[in-house]
Design a protein around this motif. Sequence first.
Motif, PDB file in Angstrom:
ATOM      1  N   UNK A 157      42.588  48.873  45.293  1.00  0.00           N
ATOM      2  CA  UNK A 157      42.065  48.150  44.160  1.00  0.00           C
ATOM      3  C   UNK A 157      41.778  47.037  44.111  1.00  0.00           C
ATOM      4  N   UNK A 158      41.848  46.303  43.236  1.00  0.00           N
ATOM      5  CA  UNK A 158      41.199  44.387  43.062  1.00  0.00           C
ATOM      6  C   UNK A 158      40.333  44.126  43.585  1.00  0.00           C
ATOM      7  N   UNK A 159      39.178  44.928  43.120  1.00  0.00           N
ATOM      8  CA  UNK A 159      37.842  45.007  44.698  1.00  0.00           C
ATOM      9  C   UNK A 159      37.267  44.157  43.219  1.00  0.00           C
ATOM     10  N   UNK A 160      36.909  43.332  44.751  1.00  0.00           N
ATOM     11  CA  UNK A 160      35.430  42.431  43.934  1.00  0.00           C
ATOM     12  C   UNK A 160      33.424  43.865  43.734  1.00  0.00           C
ATOM     13  N   UNK A 161      33.140  42.841  42.685  1.00  0.00           N
ATOM     14  CA  UNK A 161      32.252  43.953  42.491  1.00  0.00           C
ATOM     15  C   UNK A 161      31.176  43.693  44.438  1.00  0.00           C
ATOM     16  N   UNK A 162      31.228  41.744  44.741  1.00  0.00           N
ATOM     17  CA  UNK A 162      30.351  42.697  45.892  1.00  0.00           C
ATOM     18  C   UNK A 162      30.310  43.261  46.893  1.00  0.00           C
ATOM     19  N   UNK A 163      32.181  43.670  46.656  1.00  0.00           N
ATOM     20  CA  UNK A 163      32.458  44.375  48.182  1.00  0.00           C
ATOM     21  C   UNK A 163      32.039  45.251  47.813  1.00  0.00           C
ATOM     22  N   UNK A 164      31.849  46.488  46.914  1.00  0.00           N
ATOM     23  CA  UNK A 164      31.392  47.484  46.305  1.00  0.00           C
ATOM     24  C   UNK A 164      29.806  48.092  46.960  1.00  0.00           C
ATOM     25  N   UNK A 165      29.041  46.634  46.874  1.00  0.00           N
ATOM     26  CA  UNK A 165      27.360  46.760  47.519  1.00  0.00           C
ATOM     27  C   UNK A 165      27.884  46.790  48.933  1.00  0.00           C
ATOM     28  N   UNK A 166      28.452  45.709  49.367  1.00  0.00           N
ATOM     29  CA  UNK A 166      28.220  45.488  50.651  1.00  0.00           C
ATOM     30  C   UNK A 166      28.746  46.739  51.317  1.00  0.00           C
ATOM     31  N   UNK A 167      30.313  47.126  51.155  1.00  0.00           N
ATOM     32  CA  UNK A 167      30.517  48.726  51.983  1.00  0.00           C
ATOM     33  C   UNK A 167      29.462  49.180  51.326  1.00  0.00           C
ATOM     34  N   UNK A 168      28.794  49.668  50.677  1.00  0.00           N
ATOM     35  CA  UNK A 168      27.661  51.169  49.665  1.00  0.00           C
ATOM     36  C   UNK A 168      26.684  50.726  51.347  1.00  0.00           C
ATOM     37  N   UNK A 169      25.755  49.293  51.092  1.00  0.00           N
ATOM     38  CA  UNK A 169      24.908  49.277  52.040  1.00  0.00           C
ATOM     39  C   UNK A 169      25.164  49.436  53.488  1.00  0.00           C
ATOM     40  N   UNK A 170      26.548  48.817  53.830  1.00  0.00           N
ATOM     41  CA  UNK A 170      26.877  49.210  55.308  1.00  0.00           C
ATOM     42  C   UNK A 170      27.651  50.727  55.373  1.00  0.00           C
ATOM     43  N   UNK A 171      27.356  51.382  55.022  1.00  0.00           N
ATOM     44  CA  UNK A 171      27.755  53.073  55.134  1.00  0.00           C
ATOM     45  C   UNK A 171      26.993  53.307  54.603  1.00  0.00           C
ATOM     46  N   UNK A 172      25.824  53.489  53.968  1.00  0.00           N
ATOM     47  CA  UNK A 172      24.939  54.551  53.600  1.00  0.00           C
ATOM     48  C   UNK A 172      25.689  55.393  52.630  1.00  0.00           C
ATOM     49  N   UNK A 173      25.980  54.835  52.019  1.00  0.00           N
ATOM     50  CA  UNK A 173      27.039  55.946  50.852  1.00  0.00           C
ATOM     51  C   UNK A 173      25.617  56.005  49.708  1.00  0.00           C
ATOM     52  N   UNK A 174      25.787  57.035  48.998  1.00  0.00           N
ATOM     53  CA  UNK A 174      24.905  57.486  47.655  1.00  0.00           C
ATOM     54  C   UNK A 174      25.318  57.418  46.922  1.00  0.00           C
ATOM     55  N   UNK A 175      27.113  57.518  46.417  1.00  0.00           N
ATOM     56  CA  UNK A 175      27.368  56.898  45.029  1.00  0.00           C
ATOM     57  C   UNK A 175      28.379  55.893  45.254  1.00  0.00           C
ATOM     58  N   UNK A 176      28.214  55.386  43.954  1.00  0.00           N
ATOM     59  CA  UNK A 176      29.677  53.863  44.463  1.00  0.00           C
ATOM     60  C   UNK A 176      30.331  54.151  42.535  1.00  0.00           C
ATOM     61  N   UNK A 177      31.630  54.657  43.526  1.00  0.00           N
ATOM     62  CA  UNK A 177      32.141  54.751  41.564  1.00  0.00           C
ATOM     63  C   UNK A 177      33.111  53.565  41.365  1.00  0.00           C
ATOM     64  N   UNK A 178      33.617  53.321  40.285  1.00  0.00           N
ATOM     65  CA  UNK A 178      34.744  52.290  39.942  1.00  0.00           C
ATOM     66  C   UNK A 178      35.933  52.651  39.076  1.00  0.00           C
ATOM     67  N   UNK A 179      36.591  52.243  38.790  1.00  0.00           N
ATOM     68  CA  UNK A 179      37.863  52.731  37.624  1.00  0.00           C
ATOM     69  C   UNK A 179      38.087  51.552  37.412  1.00  0.00           C
ATOM     70  N   UNK A 180      38.515  51.207  36.129  1.00  0.00           N
ATOM     71  CA  UNK A 180      38.878  50.697  35.173  1.00  0.00           C
ATOM     72  C   UNK A 180      39.890  50.622  33.974  1.00  0.00           C
ATOM     73  N   UNK A 181      41.363  50.275  34.257  1.00  0.00           N
ATOM     74  CA  UNK A 181      42.112  50.589  33.405  1.00  0.00           C
ATOM     75  C   UNK A 181      42.226  49.772  32.434  1.00  0.00           C
TER      76      UNK A 181
END
Length: 215
Positions: free
Chosen positions: A127-151
């Motif tokens: 939780x409390x994940x900065x925007x850049x981290x979503x993208x960095x982690x996707x790039x690092x690990x070859x993800x297909x989808x980026x999913x985000x939750x906001x309450x």
Amino acid sequence: MTKEEIFETAQKAILEANASVVEETARRGLDEGIAPMELMNQGFIPGINKVGDLFGVGKLFLPELIQSAEVMQKATDIINAALPADQEKGMGKIVVGTVEGDIHDIGKTIVVSLLKATGFEVVDLGRDVPVDRFIEEAEKGGAHIIGSSALLTTTMEGQKKIEQELKKANLKDKYKTIVGGAPVTQRWADRIGADAFAEDAADGIRKAKELLGKG
Ligand code: B1M
């Protein structure tokens, strides 16, 4: 106890933040053959939603909200543990987190468990994940989808930023995006350019499969 009585007891126990009744009811429901997600959706989630409603109108206060959230976490742990064992990771890879400034993670964690149980490889950023981290982690690990939750209505902006940053980095075509969380709607997803909106965990799985052509 009938199914309805179990759901009612679960709801009341969350409202009263009664940890022992929550645990007992979760186990009893599962022992009696209620499907884990049904028990969650019909019993515990209406309970925490009721807490949220009462908090929203000033009939419950922060300490009570926190206590109910803690017992809700216990219920979530028991339910998640009862989901089918993680499948072969053949469905695709998804990076998931709750956006920056937002510490609500009960729903996100349910989605993560169900994704794993369905055969997705999941990188749970917490939780409390900065925007850049979503993208960095996707790039690092070859993800297909980026999913985000906001309450929070304020933190939904983080989901918009993910779309903007992906576009800026010319990565929008590389990843599919899914947005979820109580205040999030299809309209919001359309407005910010997300590829899918998920109403609940089961819908999240459905949408993730569809986005990868496996629906
Ligand atoms: Co807070 N809170 N909270 N809270 N809290 C809400 C969200 C609120 C609506 C309550 C209210 O006022 N009625 C309100 C937001 C108002 C607004 O933004 N307009 C609110 C507030 C104000 C706050 C604080 C500001 C309170 C304060 O400090 N004064 C504070 C904010 C802290 C922060 O984040 N910076 C706060 C804190 C907390 C707790 C820490 C006490 C606790 C969270 C504990 C935790 O998560 N570890 C908490 C809780 C529990 C809630 C409510 C009551 C319940 C949230 C929840 O867990 N729901 C909530 C009221 C509500 O939402 N009705 C409320 C159950 C969960 C299963 O549902 O998360 O919606 P949900 O997830 C669903 C779907 O949305 C979907 O699938 C899930 C499973 O079905 N989904 C996805 C979610 N993410 C997805 C991602 C996907 C796909 C589907 O793909 C990636």
